[in-house]
Write an enzyme that holds these catalytic residues in place. Structure first.
Site, mmCIF file in Angstrom:
data_model
loop_
_atom_site.group_PDB
_atom_site.id
_atom_site.type_symbol
_atom_site.label_atom_id
_atom_site.label_comp_id
_atom_site.label_asym_id
_atom_site.label_seq_id
_atom_site.Cartn_x
_atom_site.Cartn_y
_atom_site.Cartn_z
ATOM 1 N N ASP A 220 -8.392 27.383 18.186
ATOM 2 C CA ASP A 220 -7.146 27.149 18.900
ATOM 3 C C ASP A 220 -7.426 26.106 19.982
ATOM 4 O O ASP A 220 -8.558 25.966 20.448
ATOM 5 C CB ASP A 220 -6.631 28.431 19.564
ATOM 6 C CG ASP A 220 -6.446 29.567 18.573
ATOM 7 O OD1 ASP A 220 -5.999 29.292 17.448
ATOM 8 O OD2 ASP A 220 -6.759 30.720 18.930
ATOM 9 N N ASP A 259 -5.510 26.452 13.399
ATOM 10 C CA ASP A 259 -5.154 27.858 13.576
ATOM 11 C C ASP A 259 -4.018 27.912 14.582
ATOM 12 O O ASP A 259 -2.958 27.350 14.360
ATOM 13 C CB ASP A 259 -6.382 28.654 14.003
ATOM 14 C CG ASP A 259 -6.164 30.160 13.926
ATOM 15 O OD1 ASP A 259 -5.200 30.589 13.271
ATOM 16 O OD2 ASP A 259 -6.949 30.905 14.517
ATOM 17 N N ASP A 263 -3.792 31.164 22.080
ATOM 18 C CA ASP A 263 -3.785 32.609 21.849
ATOM 19 C C ASP A 263 -4.307 33.356 23.071
ATOM 20 O O ASP A 263 -5.197 32.875 23.791
ATOM 21 C CB ASP A 263 -4.642 32.965 20.640
ATOM 22 C CG ASP A 263 -3.979 32.606 19.312
ATOM 23 O OD1 ASP A 263 -2.810 32.161 19.338
ATOM 24 O OD2 ASP A 263 -4.631 32.766 18.263
ATOM 25 N N ARG A 316 5.386 32.686 15.578
ATOM 26 C CA ARG A 316 4.534 33.164 16.674
ATOM 27 C C ARG A 316 4.835 32.438 17.984
ATOM 28 O O ARG A 316 3.973 31.753 18.538
ATOM 29 C CB ARG A 316 3.053 33.014 16.321
ATOM 30 C CG ARG A 316 2.634 33.725 15.061
ATOM 31 C CD ARG A 316 1.139 33.561 14.803
ATOM 32 N NE ARG A 316 0.747 34.182 13.542
ATOM 33 C CZ ARG A 316 -0.483 34.139 13.040
ATOM 34 N NH1 ARG A 316 -1.445 33.516 13.714
ATOM 35 N NH2 ARG A 316 -0.753 34.725 11.889
#
Length: 442
Positions: A220, A259, A263, A316
């Site tokens: 990420d 990805d 996060d 997301r």
């Protein structure tokens, strides 16, 4: 546009909204001419979860010998190592490349290849018509991929220590191809940077993933892992010049080299994410990365998201597990033709409050898909506006997706908010104020 004109325009917009009876506020980052400067700014009192249980000050108390200006990855790491956990300010000037040699010169994927790995050989070895679909890859070519990926990971992953402020300075400060790892530390501020294209040279082909198999990648742009008191403000996150939409397909699946964008996982806690832009990406933000991580995550993952722009992200935004997440005054934009799955993912034991947000979507957009139920959890979702109309997102979802009924009521009421703006003003305010280069401090 000159800074003075931008400020005049912002004031004019706010005054115009006020004349319509809308409660609005300029970004909390606007400071007085007598402030210590952007690099020593601290999280304002009451500004989200990162202001709880103490506050988030980053490197504001750094001594002059712990203030660094860095221009490449090696200098960034050296500054971290020099200061350790002492308060430190890291100013990033220009472009820092994660995939770079010792001189900071960008390198390509071939530089990491080990033991005879090439993508062409990998594709030939694990073509489903050759390898089959019942087992994940193994053998010499998979071992070579793992060794190559390990070498890249050592370059891409950059660990951030405690008591740190990382701030972009000068023209277009950018981090490309690096993953900042805020891992098991405390008191970190990250501001005014563009994060782009943290790509995996060596994705894994997993034919057992789903019905058709998938390519799975690492990295990420930014990860908050097991850390507390983190403020992420006025940054821009994207895939840069390598959007997933332009990637080739192998085995009838997109060769996924990215990805997430950002996060927050594994017991991370007390995080405020404000005035950022997250755009043009697939899997955008996880808050909690596994249904089985409850021992680490219950009572943690307390995160505030406000005044962020989520533009043309597929899913997301965020997907939430376990945490008390307060998401207010954000602007979600889905352009015509852009891939879209959902915005808010309601996951295991999540306690999501999604209020006072604005959604701008194309004609014919299915508003029932804004929410996605992954597990049996409740949420609060009041006072949201879709294309300028107040919309009950839970009712719309339950009517449109009858097999995935959501229950209203997150079970808690957020208290750590600065002034809440009317959702009708949010697109203008976020458009003017969010993202790198918009933190108008002196």
């Amino acid at each position: 546009m000159p800074a003075r004109m931008r400020n005049v325009r912002a004031i004019a917009v706010v005054m115009g909204c006020a004349s319509l009876g809308l409660a609005v506020s300029l970004p909390a980052q606007a400071s007085s001419p007598h402030s210590k400067g952007i690099e020593r700014a601290v999280l304002p009192s009451g500004d989200g979860w990162a202001s709880a249980d103490g506050s988030t000050t980053g490197g504001a108390d750094a001594t002059p010998d712990h203030v660094y200006t860095v221009t490449d990855r090696a200098e960034l790491i050296a500054a971290f190592e020099d200061a350790g956990d002492a308060p430190k300010i890291i100013k990033i000037a220009g472009t820092v490349h994660g995939n770079a040699d010792e001189a900071g010169t960008p390198i390509d994927c071939e530089a990491y290849q080990q033991d005879g790995y090439t993508l062409e050989k990998y594709l030939a070895a694990y073509d489903p018509e050759v390898w089959g679909t019942d087992e994940v890859p193994s053998g010499p070519l998979e071992d070579a991929r793992v060794a190559s990926a390990k070498l890249q990971a050592a370059a891409v992953n950059v660990n951030v220590p405690s008591n740190t402020t990382i701030i972009g300075v000068g023209k277009d400060p950018t981090v490309i191809g690096a993953s900042l790892q805020v891992k098991n530390v405390s008191n970190v501020i990250i501001r005014n940077l563009s994060f782009e294209d943290t790509y995996d040279c060596f994705p894994l082909w997993d034919p057992t993933d789903g019905d058709t198999g998938h390519w799975n990648s690492e990295y990420d742009n930014l990860v908050v892992y097991g850390s507390d008191h983190v403020w992420v403000d006025h940054n821009t996150f994207s895939d840069g010049d390598r959007p997933d939409a332009d990637q080739p397909s192998y085995f009838n699946e997109v060769f996924q080299q990215h990805d997430g964008l950002f996060d927050i996982v594994r017991g991370a806690d007390l995080v405020t994410v404000s005035w950022n832009v997250l755009k043009d990406h697939d899997k955008t933000m996880l808050i909690g990365n596994s249904d089985s991580a409850g021992d680490d995550d219950r009572g943690r993952l307390r995160v505030t998201l406000h005044h962020n722009l989520f533009k043309d992200v597929n899913e997301r935004a965020p997907r939430v597990r376990f945490g008390q997440v307060d998401s207010y005054n954000n602007h979600f934009v889905a352009s015509k033709g852009a891939a879209y799955g959902y915005s808010y993912g309601v996951g295991a034991e999540s306690q999501l409050v999604a209020e006072h947000n604005a959604f701008t979507v194309p004609k014919g957009f299915d508003k029932a898909t804004i929410l996605k139920k992954w597990s049996e959890s409740s949420l609060s979702a009041g006072d949201n506006y879709v294309n300028g109309r107040r919309t009950d997102l839970i009712a719309v979802h339950n009517a449109g997706v009858p097999e995935e009924q959501l229950t209203e009521g997150a079970g808690w009421t957020p208290a750590l908010r600065t002034k809440v703006d009317h959702p009708l003003a949010v697109p203008l305010l976020v458009g003017l104020g969010a993202g790198a280069g918009k933190a108008s401090l002196r």
